[in-house]
Design an enzyme around this catalytic site. Sequence first.
Site, PDB file in Angstrom:
ATOM      1  N   PRO A  88       0.827  -1.220   0.000  1.00 47.90           N
ATOM      2  CA  PRO A  88       0.000   0.000   0.000  1.00 47.90           C
ATOM      3  C   PRO A  88       0.859   1.266   0.000  1.00 47.90           C
ATOM      4  O   PRO A  88       0.395   2.332  -0.367  1.00 47.90           O
ATOM      5  CB  PRO A  88      -0.801  -0.118   1.297  1.00 47.90           C
ATOM      6  CG  PRO A  88      -0.756  -1.547   1.674  1.00 47.90           C
ATOM      7  CD  PRO A  88       0.565  -2.058   1.177  1.00 47.90           C
ATOM      8  N   GLU A 115       1.747  -7.929   8.836  1.00 48.02           N
ATOM      9  CA  GLU A 115       1.812  -6.456   8.925  1.00 48.02           C
ATOM     10  C   GLU A 115       2.758  -5.880   7.887  1.00 48.02           C
ATOM     11  O   GLU A 115       2.904  -4.676   7.747  1.00 48.02           O
ATOM     12  CB  GLU A 115       2.236  -6.038  10.342  1.00 48.02           C
ATOM     13  CG  GLU A 115       1.300  -6.493  11.435  1.00 48.02           C
ATOM     14  CD  GLU A 115      -0.164  -6.229  11.067  1.00 48.02           C
ATOM     15  OE1 GLU A 115      -0.948  -7.191  11.053  1.00 48.02           O
ATOM     16  OE2 GLU A 115      -0.454  -5.062  10.712  1.00 48.02           O
ATOM     17  N   ARG A 153      -1.722  -8.400 -20.906  1.00 45.86           N
ATOM     18  CA  ARG A 153      -2.610  -8.132 -22.047  1.00 45.86           C
ATOM     19  C   ARG A 153      -2.030  -7.079 -22.988  1.00 45.86           C
ATOM     20  O   ARG A 153      -2.545  -6.859 -24.079  1.00 45.86           O
ATOM     21  CB  ARG A 153      -4.000  -7.709 -21.564  1.00 45.86           C
ATOM     22  CG  ARG A 153      -4.044  -6.431 -20.748  1.00 45.86           C
ATOM     23  CD  ARG A 153      -5.407  -6.156 -20.194  1.00 45.86           C
ATOM     24  NE  ARG A 153      -6.396  -5.907 -21.223  1.00 45.86           N
ATOM     25  CZ  ARG A 153      -6.463  -4.804 -21.929  1.00 45.86           C
ATOM     26  NH1 ARG A 153      -5.564  -3.842 -21.718  1.00 45.86           N
ATOM     27  NH2 ARG A 153      -7.389  -4.622 -22.840  1.00 45.86           N
ATOM     28  N   ASP A 168      -7.588   0.834 -25.589  1.00 43.74           N
ATOM     29  CA  ASP A 168      -7.944   0.856 -24.169  1.00 43.74           C
ATOM     30  C   ASP A 168      -8.352   2.248 -23.742  1.00 43.74           C
ATOM     31  O   ASP A 168      -7.705   3.231 -24.111  1.00 43.74           O
ATOM     32  CB  ASP A 168      -6.715   0.495 -23.320  1.00 43.74           C
ATOM     33  CG  ASP A 168      -6.621  -0.997 -23.118  1.00 43.74           C
ATOM     34  OD1 ASP A 168      -5.633  -1.426 -22.536  1.00 43.74           O
ATOM     35  OD2 ASP A 168      -7.537  -1.680 -23.575  1.00 43.74           O
TER      36      ASP A 168
END
Length: 252
Positions: A88, A115, A153, A168
């Site tokens: 994160p 953690e 992809r 896209d």
Amino acid sequence: MKFDILTLFPKMFSSPFEESILGKAVVKGLIQIRTINIRDFALDKHQVVDDAPYGGGQGMVMKGEPIARAIEWIRSENPSVWTIFLTPQGKRFNQRIAQELAGHSHLVLLCGRYEGIDERVRELFADEEISIGDYVLTGGELAAMVLIDAVSRLLPGVLGSDRSAEEDSFFLSLLEYPQYTRPSNFRGMEVPEVLLSGNHAAISRWRRAEALRRTWMRRPDLLEKASLSIEDRELLEEIIERDPGEKAGDGI
Ligand code: 4FV
């Protein structure tokens, strides 16, 4: 392209890469996916991979040694491998980063658990840290799968036609225009006439306008980054004039 995945749960990666487009890409040898169990690099007889955090606090932290030995083992095979930590705390993953990563031949993806990972491993081995979003997962594995899908992809031969990746939405950093298919009347709802007209110039103008309108409504932040043509700006003016009531962000 080769993906080496460092994880404590290698079996999580079996099914996602056996199905559909990515499954075919693996069979065609366009991508190779190898899972490496970090626990196999733990030296002690109980193969301990985590320990209590220094300074106290909740949960456990992944130990540095098993991860370091696993990365060094891969690098002994290929010193030019690019090592990514899914965390994160990483930079927010997006289409541009996916395109950059598609330029590599061999990626190592480190999936954290508990953690997190001993900070010193990050300092010593991370070439890049990537987050798939501002929320906390139980592990980095799903984030690694998202990255592998978005990057694979973009590789030649993975999608039916490479053109579709170029079309896209985020490639053009606009949201996709609405799509329709048969039947033309679905639960009493018709398909926009222009799409049945066969007039390709009108169709592509309508689609461009819809992509601009939808982006303005739902993700005005993307418009700032989008490379808009003069025609786009005229189209957008028209859209904003036509629906003055609706302001950016209403459409979500
Ligand atoms: C994550 C994310 C993520 C944090 C603690 C694994 C978890 C646990 N990874 N983008 N968002 N990782 O939540 O990449 O160790």
